[in-house]
Structures are given as C-alpha cells and as structure tokens.
Design an enzyme around this catalytic site. Structure first.
Site, PDB file in Angstrom:
ATOM      1  N   LYS A 275      -2.535  -1.415  -3.801  1.00  0.00           N
ATOM      2  CA  LYS A 275      -3.258  -0.149  -3.720  1.00  0.00           C
ATOM      3  C   LYS A 275      -2.297   1.028  -3.789  1.00  0.00           C
ATOM      4  O   LYS A 275      -1.301   0.989  -3.068  1.00  0.00           O
ATOM      5  CB  LYS A 275      -4.007  -0.168  -2.390  1.00  0.00           C
TER       6      LYS A 275
ATOM      7  N   LYS B 138       0.863  -1.177   0.000  1.00  0.00           N
ATOM      8  CA  LYS B 138       0.000   0.000   0.000  1.00  0.00           C
ATOM      9  C   LYS B 138       0.901   1.228   0.000  1.00  0.00           C
ATOM     10  O   LYS B 138       1.668   1.440   0.934  1.00  0.00           O
ATOM     11  CB  LYS B 138      -0.894  -0.020   1.235  1.00  0.00           C
TER      12      LYS B 138
HETATM   13 ZN   LIG Z   1      -5.702   3.229   8.209  1.00  0.00          ZN
END
Ligand SMILES: [Zn+2]
Length: 322
Positions: A247, A194
C-alpha cells in the site's frame, strides 16, 4: 506483432493478465446508527454505512462475485487508548456479527482492519508517550492492544485480520494472541510494506482518522525505500503473516513486483483513496474515460504481481467485467 491484435477474440486468446471480480476486495466504513449512508465528500461513491446498510452492500458484493470485504470502523466515541477497537460491542464487531448472520456473506471473505487510529482521540496508530519536549508513538505498549483487537475481531467473525499499524513485532504479537485465545485458524494479512503517503488523504476523511498532531513518518515507511520494504515483508512472514498487502499501489508497482519475485505467499495491493479520488476527479471533468481507466488501473496492479486488489472501484469494476 500486429497479427495477434487483429480481433478481440485473438487478443483475448493471447492475453497474459486477467482481472476478475473475485480478485477484488471492497472496503466498507461502518458507522453507528440505522439507515445511514453518508457520502465521503472527497471520495464520490464511497459511503460511511450503518450496519444495516453495510449488510445490503455485502449482499450486492456477493451477488457480483467479489472476493471479499475489508472492514473499517467509525466508533461512537474515541479515547487515548482506542478502546473502541477491541470493544466486544465495537462498531466493526457488530458489523461482523450481522454480516455473519446473512447467507450471502458466506460467499465473501470478511477481512477486518486491525489498527487503533480510527479509535484513538489523537488519531495515531499506537500509544502516545512523552518524549523530551514532544511525543512519540510507543511501539511495544501498542502491541498488546493490537493483539487484543485482533482477537476481538476474530471472535466476532472476521475470516482474516489485517494489521495496518506498522508497529514492529505486531504480527508476532497478534499471532500469539490469536493462538492463545482459540483463534489459531484465523489468518493474518499483514500490511507488510505500507508507505507514508499523500495518497491516503481522502481515507482520513472517510475513516475520520487524521492524526491530531504530527504525522506517521516515524512508523510508516519512507517512499524511497524498496530494499527496506523487502525486509519488512520478510520480518512479517517470519512472525507468522499468511499473506501480505502492499500500500499504496500505483506509485509503488515496482515494490509489488519485487515482492512477487521474492516471496511465495499470496500478495494483495491496495488501490488507496487518493488513487481512487484522482481518477474520480478526472472522470467528473470528463478528462478520462471512466470504464477504461478503472479497468486499466486495476489490470496494471495485477500485472505488477498482485493476486488480489483492495479497491473502492470493486463494484464498478465487477459491473464492467460482467
Ligand atoms: Zn492506523
């Protein structure tokens, strides 16, 4: 080359990548109250929903054949520790129990986001400690709370828990907590790579989770690093992740591809709020073709190697694909 492009039936026959409603996961933001549908101003078509409204959305999602839902919560109140995240009567726990009571929801995979930032008064994903003149997000004291949150969500009915905090060692801590609490069957979808991204901006309004000070660069990944993303993924798999989520999607498609070639677990990608909002803005201006741009953006993510996609366009895309 053009011989095989002459008709839609020929093009369909030789098409390499498919996109189906079942590949799509629809995120929902649950909020307190009844009959609440509050549109997020930076995300047209996305709403904060009370549990009863979320149940209605879920029924439609099931009718459309979507793959599942990803649940986020906006608690009544926030505190330093983010206790709303593991509260047995927390907003997502209430939502999960209500969804589990419906028959249509059985057709959907209910995925619960595991993080503290929606529940902490400071808006960070872990515990805050003093560090010199400033502050830091403490890694190890956050792990127990994340484990506790995952157990609470699994017991409320989550089919899958999805830690998004990016603390080190959290997948292992969550796996142990689940196993110790009779939730050994609950899989972990870890947000393994992420990246700290500008494209999360609109989400922070949707989930009311903007950090009150500082930023998330000390725990989310630097956008320049692909090799580091592979290390994150391998560590999460060693710790017990069953699937991984990447992501954002569009600015990181090369990372999705590299992960697909490197590991054999199921991979999903999250077309995040900023990706959604910039397309919506272009649609509002009449600058892009709504239907085609939605499907092309999702197909690109599938082609990069994502098996499933979390997207705010899930319902729109399912309608276009039916
Ligand atoms: Zn968070």
């Amino acid at each position: 080359m053009r011989r095989l492009r002459r008709s839609e039936s020929l093009r369909a026959l030789v098409r390499e990548t498919t996109l189906e409603p079942g590949d799509l996961i629809y995120p929902l933001f649950l909020c307190p109250g009844e009959g609440v549908r509050c549109e997020v101003s930076s995300m047209p078509g996305v709403f904060q929903l009370s549990v009863d409204e979320a149940v209605r959305e879920a029924e439609e999602a099931a009718r459309q054949g979507l793959g599942g839902l990803l649940l986020f919560g906006l608690p009544e109140a926030k505190d330093e520790q983010g206790s709303g995240a593991w509260d047995e009567n927390g907003i997502v726990q209430q939502g999960l129990r209500a969804l589990k009571r419906t028959r249509t929801a059985k057709k959907l995979v209910l995925i619960a986001d595991v993080c503290l930032c929606e529940y902490t008064s400071h808006g960070h994903c872990g515990m805050i400690v003093k560090s010199g003149d400033g502050w830091a997000v403490d890694n190890d004291s956050s792990l127990g709370l994340l484990g506790r949150t995952a157990v609470s969500l699994a017991k409320a009915g989550a089919d899958v828990v999805a830690p998004s905090d990016m603390m080190d060692g959290r997948v292992g801590a969550i796996r142990r907590a689940l196993d110790d609490e009779n939730c050994a069957d609950t899989p972990i979808l870890s947000y393994a790579s992420k990246f700290a991204s500008a494209f999360y901006g609109p989400f922070r309004e949707a989930a009311d989770s903007a950090p009150q000070f500082g930023d998330r660069k000390a725990y989310q990944m630097d956008g320049a690093n692909l090799r580091e993303a592979m290390r994150e993924i391998e560590l999460d798999l060693e710790e017990g992740a069953d699937m991984i989520l990447m992501k954002p999607a569009m600015p990181y498609l090369d990372v999705v591809r590299a992960a697909r070639e490197r590991v054999d677990v199921p991979i999903g990608a999250y077309q995040v709020s900023g990706e959604y909002s910039m397309l919506q803005a272009a649609f509002q201006k009449g600058w892009l073709d709504h239907d085609r741009a939605i499907l092309e953006s999702l197909l690109g993510i599938r082609r990069a190697g994502a098996g499933f996609i979390v997207t705010y366009f899930a319902k729109e895309a399912a309608r276009l694909l039916s």
